[in-house]
Design a protein around this motif. Structure first.
Motif, PDB file in Angstrom:
ATOM      1  N   ALA A  13       0.834  -1.204   0.000  1.00 54.40           N
ATOM      2  CA  ALA A  13       0.000   0.000   0.000  1.00 54.40           C
ATOM      3  C   ALA A  13       0.868   1.254   0.000  1.00 54.40           C
ATOM      4  CB  ALA A  13      -0.938   0.004   1.208  1.00 54.40           C
ATOM      5  N   ALA A  14       2.043   1.186   0.615  1.00 49.37           N
ATOM      6  CA  ALA A  14       2.930   2.352   0.664  1.00 49.37           C
ATOM      7  C   ALA A  14       3.448   2.717  -0.722  1.00 49.37           C
ATOM      8  CB  ALA A  14       4.102   2.082   1.607  1.00 49.37           C
ATOM      9  N   PHE A  24      -3.436  12.848   9.254  1.00 56.15           N
ATOM     10  CA  PHE A  24      -3.099  11.499   8.792  1.00 56.15           C
ATOM     11  C   PHE A  24      -2.768  11.512   7.307  1.00 56.15           C
ATOM     12  CE2 PHE A  24      -7.659  12.119   8.689  1.00 56.15           C
ATOM     13  CZ  PHE A  24      -7.971  11.809   7.375  1.00 56.15           C
ATOM     14  N   VAL A  25      -2.237  10.384   6.829  1.00 58.78           N
ATOM     15  CA  VAL A  25      -1.986  10.151   5.408  1.00 58.78           C
ATOM     16  C   VAL A  25      -2.711   8.865   5.055  1.00 58.78           C
ATOM     17  CG1 VAL A  25      -0.224   9.631   3.672  1.00 58.78           C
ATOM     18  CG2 VAL A  25       0.269  11.251   5.508  1.00 58.78           C
ATOM     19  N   VAL A  26      -3.413   8.857   3.918  1.00 59.45           N
ATOM     20  CA  VAL A  26      -4.092   7.648   3.457  1.00 59.45           C
ATOM     21  C   VAL A  26      -3.323   7.110   2.257  1.00 59.45           C
ATOM     22  CG1 VAL A  26      -6.221   6.636   2.582  1.00 59.45           C
ATOM     23  CG2 VAL A  26      -6.329   8.521   4.201  1.00 59.45           C
ATOM     24  N   GLN A  27      -2.839   5.879   2.372  1.00 56.74           N
ATOM     25  CA  GLN A  27      -2.160   5.190   1.271  1.00 56.74           C
ATOM     26  C   GLN A  27      -3.117   4.126   0.754  1.00 56.74           C
ATOM     27  OE1 GLN A  27       1.134   3.598   3.458  1.00 56.74           O
ATOM     28  NE2 GLN A  27       2.324   5.478   3.280  1.00 56.74           N
ATOM     29  N   SER A  28      -3.070   3.846  -0.554  1.00 57.17           N
ATOM     30  CA  SER A  28      -4.008   2.861  -1.091  1.00 57.17           C
ATOM     31  C   SER A  28      -3.329   1.917  -2.059  1.00 57.17           C
ATOM     32  CB  SER A  28      -5.184   3.552  -1.779  1.00 57.17           C
ATOM     33  OG  SER A  28      -4.752   4.155  -2.969  1.00 57.17           O
ATOM     34  N   ARG A  29      -3.983   0.801  -2.261  1.00 59.26           N
ATOM     35  CA  ARG A  29      -3.515  -0.203  -3.208  1.00 59.26           C
ATOM     36  C   ARG A  29      -4.722  -0.929  -3.756  1.00 59.26           C
ATOM     37  NH1 ARG A  29      -0.985  -5.875  -1.395  1.00 59.26           N
ATOM     38  NH2 ARG A  29      -2.598  -6.841  -2.591  1.00 59.26           N
ATOM     39  N   LEU A  30      -4.826  -1.011  -5.063  1.00 60.66           N
ATOM     40  CA  LEU A  30      -5.891  -1.740  -5.720  1.00 60.66           C
ATOM     41  C   LEU A  30      -5.471  -3.203  -5.818  1.00 60.66           C
ATOM     42  CD1 LEU A  30      -8.618  -1.302  -7.091  1.00 60.66           C
ATOM     43  CD2 LEU A  30      -7.388  -0.987  -9.233  1.00 60.66           C
ATOM     44  N   ARG A  31      -6.330  -4.112  -5.358  1.00 62.42           N
ATOM     45  CA  ARG A  31      -6.000  -5.536  -5.381  1.00 62.42           C
ATOM     46  C   ARG A  31      -6.653  -6.230  -6.567  1.00 62.42           C
ATOM     47  NH1 ARG A  31      -8.240  -5.762  -0.228  1.00 62.42           N
ATOM     48  NH2 ARG A  31      -9.453  -7.529  -0.936  1.00 62.42           N
TER      49      ARG A  31
END
Length: 125
Positions: A13-14, A24-31
Motif C-alpha cells: 500500500a505504501a 493522517f496520510v491515506v495510502q491505497s492499493r488496488l488488489r
C-alpha cells in the motif's frame, strides 16, 4: 471491512497513491482478488509516547468507523498513517478529511484506469 495485518500488505500500500491530510496520510492499493476492502493503521514513534500513539490509533479507528467507508467496486487496501496532529485535531474535521481523501483516491483511479501506474512527470523548460 477487514483489517490489514501482514507487513507485506502495508508495504504494498505504501507504493500506491497517497493523500495527505493534517492529521493522517491515506495510502491505497488496488488488489486483483475479490475480497473485501481492508484497512490498516500505523503510527510511528515520531508521534510520541506509547500512550499518545495508542490514542492516535484509537481516534483513527473510530474515524473510519464513523465515516462509514463505502466499499469501492474493486477491492482496495488502505493504510492510514497517523500524525501527531491527530491527538488534538477536531474529530468532525478528521472524518470529513478522511471522506474527501477516499473520494480523491477514487477519482485518481477513475482518471488513469489504474491508480498504481506511474505517469512521467511533466518536463518544464
Amino acid at each position: 471491512m477487514d483489517r490489514l495485518k501482514k507487513r507485506a500488505d502495508f508495504i504494498a500500500a505504501a507504493r500506491g497513491p497517497r493523500i495527505a491530510r493534517p492529521a493522517f496520510v491515506v495510502q491505497s492499493r488496488l488488489r486483483d482478488d475479490t475480497g473485501p476492502t481492508r484497512i490498516g493503521f500505523t503510527v510511528t514513534k515520531k508521534v510520541g509516547t506509547a500512550t499518545e500513539r495508542n490514542r492516535v490509533r484509537r481516534r483513527l479507528r473510530e474515524m473510519v468507523r464513523l465515516a462509514g467507508v463505502i466499499a469501492p467496486p474493486s477491492p482496495c487496501d488502505y493504510v492510514i498513517v497517523g500524525r501527531r496532529a491527530a491527538l488534538h485535531h477536531e474529530f468532525s474535521v478528521m472524518i470529513e478529511d478522511f471522506r474527501s481523501a477516499l473520494m480523491r483516491l477514487a477519482r485518481m483511479k477513475d482518471r488513469t484506469g489504474d491508480p498504481h501506474v506511474s505517469r512521467p512527470s511533466p518536463k518544464f523548460s
